[in-house]
Write a protein that holds these residues in place. Structure first.
Motif, PDB file in Angstrom:
ATOM      1  N   VAL A  98      -2.784-108.522  84.580  1.00  0.00           N
ATOM      2  CA  VAL A  98      -3.813-108.144  85.550  1.00  0.00           C
ATOM      3  C   VAL A  98      -4.890-107.293  84.875  1.00  0.00           C
ATOM      4  O   VAL A  98      -6.092-107.507  85.053  1.00  0.00           O
ATOM      5  N   THR A  99      -4.446-106.325  84.087  1.00  0.00           N
ATOM      6  CA  THR A  99      -5.401-105.449  83.386  1.00  0.00           C
ATOM      7  C   THR A  99      -6.277-106.252  82.428  1.00  0.00           C
ATOM      8  O   THR A  99      -7.501-106.060  82.362  1.00  0.00           O
ATOM      9  N   ALA A 100      -5.644-107.161  81.658  1.00  0.00           N
ATOM     10  CA  ALA A 100      -6.397-107.985  80.702  1.00  0.00           C
ATOM     11  C   ALA A 100      -7.385-108.890  81.427  1.00  0.00           C
ATOM     12  O   ALA A 100      -8.523-109.086  80.973  1.00  0.00           O
ATOM     13  N   LEU A 101      -6.978-109.455  82.556  1.00  0.00           N
ATOM     14  CA  LEU A 101      -7.859-110.339  83.309  1.00  0.00           C
ATOM     15  C   LEU A 101      -9.054-109.569  83.862  1.00  0.00           C
ATOM     16  O   LEU A 101     -10.186-110.059  83.855  1.00  0.00           O
ATOM     17  N   ALA A 102      -8.818-108.344  84.320  1.00  0.00           N
ATOM     18  CA  ALA A 102      -9.922-107.516  84.814  1.00  0.00           C
ATOM     19  C   ALA A 102     -10.897-107.182  83.685  1.00  0.00           C
ATOM     20  O   ALA A 102     -12.122-107.209  83.865  1.00  0.00           O
ATOM     21  N   THR A 103     -10.340-106.887  82.504  1.00  0.00           N
ATOM     22  CA  THR A 103     -11.191-106.610  81.335  1.00  0.00           C
ATOM     23  C   THR A 103     -12.031-107.824  80.979  1.00  0.00           C
ATOM     24  O   THR A 103     -13.231-107.720  80.696  1.00  0.00           O
ATOM     25  N   LEU A 104     -11.395-108.993  81.000  1.00  0.00           N
ATOM     26  CA  LEU A 104     -12.097-110.223  80.666  1.00  0.00           C
ATOM     27  C   LEU A 104     -13.189-110.529  81.682  1.00  0.00           C
ATOM     28  O   LEU A 104     -14.284-110.965  81.322  1.00  0.00           O
ATOM     29  N   SER A 105     -12.907-110.283  82.971  1.00  0.00           N
ATOM     30  CA  SER A 105     -13.888-110.539  84.018  1.00  0.00           C
ATOM     31  C   SER A 105     -15.132-109.671  83.806  1.00  0.00           C
ATOM     32  O   SER A 105     -16.264-110.152  83.893  1.00  0.00           O
ATOM     33  N   ALA A 106     -14.913-108.384  83.508  1.00  0.00           N
ATOM     34  CA  ALA A 106     -16.044-107.483  83.274  1.00  0.00           C
ATOM     35  C   ALA A 106     -16.815-107.873  82.024  1.00  0.00           C
ATOM     36  O   ALA A 106     -18.054-107.838  81.989  1.00  0.00           O
ATOM     37  N   SER A 107     -16.078-108.265  80.979  1.00  0.00           N
ATOM     38  CA  SER A 107     -16.713-108.667  79.725  1.00  0.00           C
ATOM     39  C   SER A 107     -17.566-109.911  79.921  1.00  0.00           C
ATOM     40  O   SER A 107     -18.688-110.001  79.412  1.00  0.00           O
ATOM     41  N   LEU A 108     -17.045-110.887  80.666  1.00  0.00           N
ATOM     42  CA  LEU A 108     -17.798-112.120  80.910  1.00  0.00           C
ATOM     43  C   LEU A 108     -19.079-111.830  81.675  1.00  0.00           C
ATOM     44  O   LEU A 108     -20.150-112.340  81.323  1.00  0.00           O
ATOM     45  N   ALA A 109     -18.991-111.010  82.721  1.00  0.00           N
ATOM     46  CA  ALA A 109     -20.183-110.692  83.516  1.00  0.00           C
ATOM     47  C   ALA A 109     -21.255-110.026  82.661  1.00  0.00           C
ATOM     48  O   ALA A 109     -22.446-110.365  82.743  1.00  0.00           O
ATOM     49  N   SER A 110     -20.831-109.094  81.813  1.00  0.00           N
ATOM     50  CA  SER A 110     -21.783-108.398  80.946  1.00  0.00           C
ATOM     51  C   SER A 110     -22.394-109.336  79.919  1.00  0.00           C
ATOM     52  O   SER A 110     -23.607-109.304  79.663  1.00  0.00           O
ATOM     53  N   LEU A 111     -21.563-110.204  79.340  1.00  0.00           N
ATOM     54  CA  LEU A 111     -22.043-111.133  78.311  1.00  0.00           C
ATOM     55  C   LEU A 111     -23.037-112.140  78.880  1.00  0.00           C
ATOM     56  O   LEU A 111     -24.048-112.448  78.248  1.00  0.00           O
ATOM     57  N   VAL A 112     -22.731-112.670  80.054  1.00  0.00           N
ATOM     58  CA  VAL A 112     -23.636-113.644  80.662  1.00  0.00           C
ATOM     59  C   VAL A 112     -24.984-113.000  80.943  1.00  0.00           C
ATOM     60  O   VAL A 112     -26.040-113.593  80.697  1.00  0.00           O
ATOM     61  N   ASP A 113     -24.958-111.773  81.428  1.00  0.00           N
ATOM     62  CA  ASP A 113     -26.205-111.067  81.698  1.00  0.00           C
ATOM     63  C   ASP A 113     -26.996-110.846  80.413  1.00  0.00           C
ATOM     64  O   ASP A 113     -28.204-111.115  80.359  1.00  0.00           O
TER      65      ASP A 113
ATOM     66  N   VAL B  98     -37.163-106.035  75.553  1.00  0.00           N
ATOM     67  CA  VAL B  98     -36.239-105.715  74.459  1.00  0.00           C
ATOM     68  C   VAL B  98     -35.807-104.253  74.491  1.00  0.00           C
ATOM     69  O   VAL B  98     -34.649-103.934  74.180  1.00  0.00           O
ATOM     70  N   ALA B  99     -36.705-103.363  74.857  1.00  0.00           N
ATOM     71  CA  ALA B  99     -36.435-101.924  74.762  1.00  0.00           C
ATOM     72  C   ALA B  99     -35.122-101.497  75.410  1.00  0.00           C
ATOM     73  O   ALA B  99     -34.378-100.691  74.820  1.00  0.00           O
ATOM     74  N   PRO B 100     -34.764-101.989  76.609  1.00  0.00           N
ATOM     75  CA  PRO B 100     -33.495-101.540  77.202  1.00  0.00           C
ATOM     76  C   PRO B 100     -32.279-101.820  76.331  1.00  0.00           C
ATOM     77  O   PRO B 100     -31.307-101.056  76.368  1.00  0.00           O
ATOM     78  N   PHE B 101     -32.324-102.879  75.537  1.00  0.00           N
ATOM     79  CA  PHE B 101     -31.178-103.207  74.690  1.00  0.00           C
ATOM     80  C   PHE B 101     -30.925-102.114  73.660  1.00  0.00           C
ATOM     81  O   PHE B 101     -29.795-101.666  73.477  1.00  0.00           O
TER      82      PHE B 101
ATOM     83  N   PHE C 118     -27.781-114.289  68.419  1.00  0.00           N
ATOM     84  CA  PHE C 118     -26.723-115.072  67.767  1.00  0.00           C
ATOM     85  C   PHE C 118     -25.361-114.413  67.991  1.00  0.00           C
ATOM     86  O   PHE C 118     -24.370-115.074  68.292  1.00  0.00           O
ATOM     87  N   ARG C 119     -25.301-113.077  67.878  1.00  0.00           N
ATOM     88  CA  ARG C 119     -24.046-112.350  68.076  1.00  0.00           C
ATOM     89  C   ARG C 119     -23.544-112.495  69.517  1.00  0.00           C
ATOM     90  O   ARG C 119     -22.362-112.717  69.762  1.00  0.00           O
ATOM     91  N   VAL C 120     -24.469-112.344  70.462  1.00  0.00           N
ATOM     92  CA  VAL C 120     -24.086-112.464  71.872  1.00  0.00           C
ATOM     93  C   VAL C 120     -23.590-113.879  72.151  1.00  0.00           C
ATOM     94  O   VAL C 120     -22.607-114.078  72.873  1.00  0.00           O
ATOM     95  N   ASP C 121     -24.259-114.856  71.567  1.00  0.00           N
ATOM     96  CA  ASP C 121     -23.860-116.245  71.772  1.00  0.00           C
ATOM     97  C   ASP C 121     -22.459-116.502  71.221  1.00  0.00           C
ATOM     98  O   ASP C 121     -21.642-117.182  71.852  1.00  0.00           O
ATOM     99  N   ILE C 122     -22.160-115.965  70.039  1.00  0.00           N
ATOM    100  CA  ILE C 122     -20.832-116.121  69.449  1.00  0.00           C
ATOM    101  C   ILE C 122     -19.772-115.465  70.332  1.00  0.00           C
ATOM    102  O   ILE C 122     -18.688-116.025  70.572  1.00  0.00           O
ATOM    103  N   GLU C 123     -20.092-114.274  70.830  1.00  0.00           N
ATOM    104  CA  GLU C 123     -19.118-113.566  71.659  1.00  0.00           C
ATOM    105  C   GLU C 123     -18.877-114.308  72.972  1.00  0.00           C
ATOM    106  O   GLU C 123     -17.737-114.377  73.454  1.00  0.00           O
ATOM    107  N   LEU C 124     -19.924-114.891  73.541  1.00  0.00           N
ATOM    108  CA  LEU C 124     -19.752-115.669  74.765  1.00  0.00           C
ATOM    109  C   LEU C 124     -18.882-116.889  74.502  1.00  0.00           C
ATOM    110  O   LEU C 124     -18.034-117.255  75.324  1.00  0.00           O
TER     111      LEU C 124
END
Length: 689
Positions: A558-573, A610-613, A660-666
């Motif tokens: 459950v904990t891992a799935l919650a982590t993955l869900s948050a990671s996916l949402a952030s990565l897609v954004d 770009v600045a917010p990144f 490129f890094r974000v794409d690889i991580e996604l």
């Protein structure tokens, strides 16, 4: 293969183009002989010419390999070789160490990697790797490196375009097998200054993807790095040897054409120059290397390396992977060469316990383990089954969405490869026609990559998980591939232009559409609902006396799935935001050499995006990106076109690297989700029993 024993053949130049041979086996066996180079034979000369042009077939390679074998293994040398082979243990291989001095240039120029034993076959593909030993007066440097291995993964993106990102991704993926026993740094735009600075950090492996060649007089080999403006900057063999001299490097892998090819003076050749610089082992390429072969070789090489095999075996595995893709009749499998002076080819001693997997893999495995525990508990109690049935709709929905997400990401990646590894270079080469017939040879290489893309797209279509209407454009790509193959056979420029138009039509419309569908599918993925359902099951199980160990596994899942869900949402954004920036920078890049007006007008909006990144990030890449953005802003304010172009290109490379890094991580998260999807399917099957 667990170990190798050395069968060394030392060459000594004699008169009239002959060489004295001295063979020494692993158990003291010795024999003398004489070598008369076979290239004096007009028929062999013709075969060697065809090999350099990569115009060969299986029969040609066998004929050439037999001629090389018969020339090298004759008389007492052959007798010793046969005895040594017969004495090998079941877990041993025979490393053929060719000790060729710098003065024996004519012998070193021959492609010994194609040696063909008439009783066994091509030795480099079997258990007898061919290793080139360049004698040096200095002590033999140690190859063994401590764990964790430090890997410097670099590329220089100089014309003509190559599948740089594809190979960087392949190597990174293969290195993941090391787990936390490897630390990788990626430099996708290598300059001489960057390499000099990085070498001070103490890396064990340097991998380079790019182009190599020779100076106009053919006397000195070089690698093509980038300069500060992104233009090609040749670095000679001598300069490279000075830079790497007595560095901490144990292994250098050069995926660049002609880095294993010798100049008239061997020490002006890349690989020998690095051996003289006390690099223990160098893997290089002796001819032009097709892109599909380089990725296959690199992936298999590092997979075997991660399993703690000797580098000789790793090269053999790389050769076999290339053979499986291109066939035995193409020369691609014999292009890599390995130079080393070390006695043992093992780069590191494996740890006593297997290294842990990457964080990403651990997340997927934790979810999978939790799902397996859930399966057992479903079978153990009806109340568990009822609790899971309550959120079965979420299980079904997430499993289906994961399949679609994975397919959209696959299509996304294939379109990326189509754009940068096929369409762009074909368009560049097409401009050379009809004046330059050699352009057809380059286009033929890209056609091989296109065939692979068509096969992969066809597999996605056959899965039937994506709406057929969204993949109708694949027919255009298939038709284009057929037309390109036909245009190459007939030398038909008109047919080639027709095919390019078809590819352009797909690439103009589809990447943005597929990216939007990928983002939509990821955003609507019901992972949060799945987490909520599993949490309810976990809470119910904790109070009913079920197996505490299995309940704990579900908790971790459950904990891992919650982590993955948050990671996916952030990565897609992040991916969506970088996609917009990347498209805008590509548009500006088309005009930057002619006029900076478009950049002047667009920069405020780009900068705002770009600045917010970099303002939200404390990592080194954030500071570097901010520094380049500030310099570009200053150059625009000063109305200095030269510095504007210079800093735009630097900023463009930094931003492109981050995307490129974000794409690889996604992609990694999507791969994780595939594994989780399999676990969900397994749970659903248990519910139907």
């Amino acid at each position: 293969m667990k170990s190798y024993v050395d069968f060394e053949i030392a060459l000594t130049p004699a008169e009239s183009g002959r060489f004295f041979l001295k063979a020494r086996g692993p158990r003291g066996e010795e024999g003398d002989g004489e070598l008369l180079l076979p290239d004096a034979d007009p028929q062999i000369q013709a075969l060697l010419t065809r090999l350099r042009l990569l115009d060969v077939d299986e029969a040609t390679l066998v004929q050439l390999g037999r001629a090389l074998f018969d020339a090298l293994f004759n008389g007492a040398v052959r007798d010793v070789y046969v005895r040594c082979r017969g004495a090998l243990a079941s877990d041993e291989g025979l490393r053929l160490r060719l000790n060729i001095p710098p003065s024996a240039v004519s012998a070193a120029l021959l492609p010994w990697e194609f040696l063909y034993d008439p009783d066994r076959g091509p030795l480099s593909l079997l258990d007898a790797p061919v290793v080139r030993h360049l004698p040096q007066p200095d002590r033999i440097p140690p190859l063994t490196a401590p764990l964790p291995l430090r890997v410097l993964l670099t590329a220089a993106q100089t014309p003509p375009p190559t599948a740089v990102e594809r190979e960087l991704t392949a190597v990174q993926s293969a290195l993941e097998r090391f787990g936390d026993q490897v630390a990788t740094t990626v430099e996708p735009h290598l300059t001489a200054t960057i390499l000099q600075n990085r070498l001070r950090e103490g890396y064990h492996i340097w991998h380079f993807v790019g182009h190599g060649g020779f100076t106009s007089d053919g006397a000195t080999a070089c690698l093509l790095f980038e300069d500060d403006l992104g233009d090609p900057e040749p670095v000679s063999a001598l300069q490279l040897g000075i830079m790497l001299d007595r560095s901490n490097l144990r292994l250098v892998v050069l995926d660049a054409c002609s880095t294993g090819q010798l100049a008239t003076d061997p020490m002006r050749s890349i690989a020998p120059a690095l051996i003289r610089a006390q690099i223990p082992a160098v893997v290089a390429m002796q001819f032009q290397v097709p892109e599909e072969a380089t990725c296959a070789f690199a992936r298999a090489f590092y997979h075997a390396l991660a399993d703690a095999f000797p580098i000789d075996f790793c090269v053999t595995e790389g050769r076999r992977a290339v053979m499986n893709i291109t066939g035995l009749g193409r020369a691609d499998w014999g292009i890599p060469v390995i130079y080393t002076r070390t006695e043992d080819g093992r780069l590191f001693n494996p740890p006593t316990a297997p290294p842990p997997s990457s964080v990403a893999a651990v997340t997927a495995r934790s979810v999978g383990t939790g799902m397996q525990a859930l399966e057992h508990l479903i079978q153990a109690g009806s109340d568990v089954r009822e609790a899971v049935i309550a959120f079965r709709a979420d299980l079904h929905a997430v499993a289906r969405q994961i399949d679609m997400l994975a397919d959209y990401k696959d299509v996304h990646d294939q379109l990326h490869s189509l754009q940068f590894h096929c369409y762009n270079p074909i368009v560049i080469d097409m401009r050379r026609l009809p004046d330059d017939d050699l352009a057809w040879e380059s286009i033929a290489n890209y056609d091989v990559t296109l065939q692979s893309i068509v096969r992969d797209l066809d597999q996605i279509v056959r899965r039937g998980r994506l709406p057929a209407s969204e993949l109708s454009w694949v027919n255009d790509v298939q038709s284009a591939q057929v037309d390109i193959a036909g245009s190459i056979d007939a030398g038909d420029l008109k047919l080639l232009k027709k095919a390019v138009r078809l590819l352009n039509r797909a690439l103009t419309t589809q990447p943005s559409l597929i990216n939007a569908r990928l983002s939509t599918t990821a955003r609507t993925l019901r992972l949060a609902s799945l987490v909520e359902g599993m949490t309810a099951v976990r809470d119910r199980l904790a109070s009913t006396g079920y197996d505490a160990a299995r309940v704990s596994q579900i908790e971790l899942g459950v904990t891992a799935l919650a982590t993955l869900s948050a990671s996916l949402a952030s990565l897609v954004d992040d991916h969506d935001r970088w996609q917009i920036i990347d498209l805008e920078l590509r548009r500006i890049e088309q005009f930057i050499d002619q006029d900076i007006t478009e950049l002047e007008l667009s920069w405020p909006e780009v900068h705002q995006r770009v600045a917010p990144f970099y303002l939200e990030n404390a990592e080194p890449w954030g500071a570097a990106l901010k520094n380049d953005a500030d310099k570009l802003t200053s150059a625009l304010e000063a109305a200095d076109p030269t510095r504007v172009r210079q800093f735009f290109r630097r900023f463009r490379r930094q931003a492109g690297e981050r995307f490129f890094r974000v794409d690889i991580e996604l992609k990694r998260v999507c791969d994780e989700l595939r594994l989780i999807g399999e676990s969900l399917t397994s749970v659903l099957k248990v519910l139907t029993v």
